[in-house]
Design a protein around this motif. Structure first.
Motif, short mmCIF file in Angstrom:
data_model
loop_
_atom_site.label_atom_id
_atom_site.label_comp_id
_atom_site.label_asym_id
_atom_site.label_seq_id
_atom_site.Cartn_x
_atom_site.Cartn_y
_atom_site.Cartn_z
N ASN A 92 33.21 52.26 -16.62
CA ASN A 92 31.88 52.82 -16.48
C ASN A 92 31.64 53.85 -17.59
O ASN A 92 32.33 54.87 -17.67
CB ASN A 92 31.73 53.48 -15.11
N THR A 94 28.56 55.26 -17.98
CA THR A 94 27.34 55.97 -17.61
C THR A 94 27.68 57.21 -16.78
O THR A 94 28.84 57.46 -16.42
CB THR A 94 26.40 55.06 -16.78
N THR A 95 26.64 57.97 -16.41
CA THR A 95 26.82 59.14 -15.56
C THR A 95 26.73 58.79 -14.08
O THR A 95 26.93 59.66 -13.22
CB THR A 95 25.76 60.21 -15.90
N ARG A 96 26.44 57.54 -13.77
CA ARG A 96 26.33 57.11 -12.37
C ARG A 96 27.70 56.78 -11.82
O ARG A 96 28.47 56.06 -12.43
CB ARG A 96 25.40 55.89 -12.28
N GLN A 97 27.95 57.25 -10.65
CA GLN A 97 29.27 57.08 -10.05
C GLN A 97 29.36 55.74 -9.29
O GLN A 97 28.39 55.25 -8.73
CB GLN A 97 29.56 58.23 -9.07
N LEU A 99 29.87 52.63 -10.25
CA LEU A 99 29.44 51.36 -10.84
C LEU A 99 30.62 50.46 -11.20
O LEU A 99 30.55 49.24 -11.05
CB LEU A 99 28.58 51.60 -12.09
N ASP A 174 24.08 52.18 -20.13
CA ASP A 174 22.99 52.93 -19.49
C ASP A 174 21.93 52.04 -18.85
O ASP A 174 21.31 52.43 -17.85
CB ASP A 174 22.31 53.85 -20.52
#
Length: 206
Positions: A92, A94-97, A99, A174
């Motif tokens: 991952n 991205t900043t999203r947890q 994924l 992203d």
């Protein structure tokens, strides 16, 4: 006649038989038939010695091709490996947890082997602006990497000459929302494996 005319000499006029025109016409028709038969036989001999049978076979084959459709030519993608033979690391960027784990679980349901799962390395973390980045060795360019790419439409493909082994990396970017629907991915792979007409067949007039 009063004896004024006398017949002299020993030749007398002869009466000719009327010509039988029917026999003449029959003879003409018979002659034409004989000449036609001889000509046809000559053409057959020429045809045999000049490879005419091959031409007829070719014509028959062409007709069969037209009736059956374009002649199939297998694509290279027909040798694509099954997902169960492909190991994928999911990272991952991205900043999203969460994924990476969610994506890895879905790939596992689709038959892929899962390797490492976690955050992307510093060189990729928060630097993948598209849906994702797929990495693999040069040998995976038209094989396993193609299979994985069908699962994430729009992802960038990249091979690394120095990369060892056959494991692939899927780095989530992203713009990632979800993997391509399994039905769509399966259709894409089926289309790659399907035969396609050769250029010569496409130009053929049926």
């Amino acid at each position: 006649m009063g004896g004024q005319y006398r017949i002299t000499g020993d030749k007398y006029p002869r009466m000719r038989r009327p010509r039988r025109r029917g026999r003449i016409a029959l003879a003409v028709v018979a002659s034409v038939a004989v000449l036609g038969t001889a000509g046809w036989g000559t053409l057959q001999l020429i045809d045999v010695f000049s490879g005419g049978d091959g031409d007829r076979a070719s014509a028959a084959g062409s007709a069969a091709d037209c009736a059956a459709g374009a002649s199939p030519t297998p694509r290279v993608a027909e040798r694509l490996p099954a997902p169960r033979l492909i190991t994928v690391n999911v990272f991952n960027a991205t900043t999203r947890q969460g994924l990476a784990k969610q994506t890895a679980d879905e790939l596992k349901k689709r038959g892929f082997r899962i390797g490492d799962v976690g955050n992307a390395a510093a060189q990729y973390d928060k630097k993948v602006k598209g849906t994702g980045l797929l990495l693999g060795p040069a040998s995976a360019r038209n094989t396993s990497l193609t299979v994985l790419a069908a699962q994430l439409t729009g992802a960038e493909h990249r091979t690394e000459a120095a990369r060892k082994g056959a494991t692939l990396d899927l780095i989530i970017g992203d713009r990632f929302r979800t993997l391509t629907a399994k039905a769509d991915a399966d259709r894409a792979l089926a289309a790659l494996a399907a035969p396609e007409p050769t250029p010569a067949t496409k130009k053929k007039n049926c």
